[in-house]
Enzyme design. Sequence first.
Site, PDB file in Angstrom:
ATOM      1  N   ASN A  12       0.822  -1.349  -0.060  1.00  0.00           N
ATOM      2  CA  ASN A  12      -0.050  -0.022  -0.116  1.00  0.00           C
ATOM      3  C   ASN A  12       0.835   1.462  -0.065  1.00  0.00           C
ATOM      4  OD1 ASN A  12      -2.419  -1.481   0.040  1.00  0.00           O
ATOM      5  ND2 ASN A  12      -2.261  -1.760   2.462  1.00  0.00           N
ATOM      6  N   GLY A  14       1.944   2.551  -2.706  1.00  0.00           N
ATOM      7  CA  GLY A  14       1.863   3.145  -4.190  1.00  0.00           C
ATOM      8  C   GLY A  14       2.732   2.796  -5.171  1.00  0.00           C
ATOM      9  N   SER A  16       2.571   0.392  -7.680  1.00  0.00           N
ATOM     10  CA  SER A  16       1.971   0.362  -8.978  1.00  0.00           C
ATOM     11  C   SER A  16       1.544   1.778  -9.451  1.00  0.00           C
ATOM     12  CB  SER A  16       0.920  -0.832  -8.919  1.00  0.00           C
ATOM     13  OG  SER A  16       1.362  -2.087  -8.640  1.00  0.00           O
ATOM     14  N   ASP A 102       6.945  -4.280 -12.481  1.00  0.00           N
ATOM     15  CA  ASP A 102       6.144  -4.331 -11.449  1.00  0.00           C
ATOM     16  C   ASP A 102       6.225  -5.696 -10.660  1.00  0.00           C
ATOM     17  OD1 ASP A 102       4.526  -3.108  -9.552  1.00  0.00           O
ATOM     18  OD2 ASP A 102       2.670  -4.021 -10.528  1.00  0.00           O
ATOM     19  N   GLU A 103       5.966  -5.457  -9.244  1.00  0.00           N
ATOM     20  CA  GLU A 103       6.318  -6.859  -8.522  1.00  0.00           C
ATOM     21  C   GLU A 103       7.443  -7.491  -8.738  1.00  0.00           C
ATOM     22  OE1 GLU A 103       3.885  -7.105  -6.202  1.00  0.00           O
ATOM     23  OE2 GLU A 103       2.351  -6.353  -6.993  1.00  0.00           O
ATOM     24  N   CYS A 160       1.668   2.916   8.922  1.00  0.00           N
ATOM     25  CA  CYS A 160       1.072   1.655   9.873  1.00  0.00           C
ATOM     26  C   CYS A 160      -0.236   2.144  10.246  1.00  0.00           C
ATOM     27  CB  CYS A 160       1.788   1.416  10.935  1.00  0.00           C
ATOM     28  SG  CYS A 160       1.128   0.206  12.053  1.00  0.00           S
ATOM     29  N   CYS A 197       4.307  -1.254  10.980  1.00  0.00           N
ATOM     30  CA  CYS A 197       5.344  -0.705  11.744  1.00  0.00           C
ATOM     31  C   CYS A 197       6.063  -1.880  12.524  1.00  0.00           C
ATOM     32  CB  CYS A 197       5.361   0.603  12.446  1.00  0.00           C
ATOM     33  SG  CYS A 197       4.779   0.319  14.347  1.00  0.00           S
TER      34      CYS A 197
END
Length: 211
Positions: A12, A14, A16, A102-103, A160, A197
């Site tokens: 999460n 960002g 992509s 990506d990935e 987090c 975190c």
Amino acid sequence: MAKLYFRYGAMNSGKSTALLQAAYNYEERGQRVLLAKPRIDTKGAGQISSRLGMTRPVDFLIGADDDARGLFAEHQARIRYTHDELAGLSSGPAEVSCLLVDEAQFLTASQVDDLFRVAVLDDIPVLAYGIRTDFRTEAFPGSRRLMDVAHALEELKTICRCGRKALFNGRLVDGHFVFDGDQVAIDGAEVTYESLCGECYLRESGGRLAS
């Protein structure tokens, strides 16, 4: 000389979205790009999909035993051929200006070396995006090799649930954190991930940092 870049972050962060923005920036200036991702990433099938809802088809998928540089060369040649065929209709450049992956954590170490050769020997910038460690805080092989050989490392940050900077990727099965299992388990009906975190990770894992 072109460079290999590794842009990494927790889930999460960002990644992509940043890749798709980079592709847009190149193309807005009339330059051509190729997009790729490992075949093992079945989320989105043959597309790069951001959590903001943006999607775009990849130009090629990289299988576990594939030569990533060879695949790039094949698709670079296709772009050149298409350009030659349409020479009377288009004045745009025939050359690929950038390869975006990506990935990238799911690549093998040898495939990361292929990307390094694309940058150094073919003089094409390569932007690789991925996460650094798995849900057990252990590095993915592709990420480890990117940390070894990439010319530039850039961390994409996220937070987090407590508001601190997220470092790790917690895996949940049926809504409960788990800390044992296969390294790769793509998001599904039962498997989800949460960026944590260090303190929150240790709280959920009972103090464990690796299996």
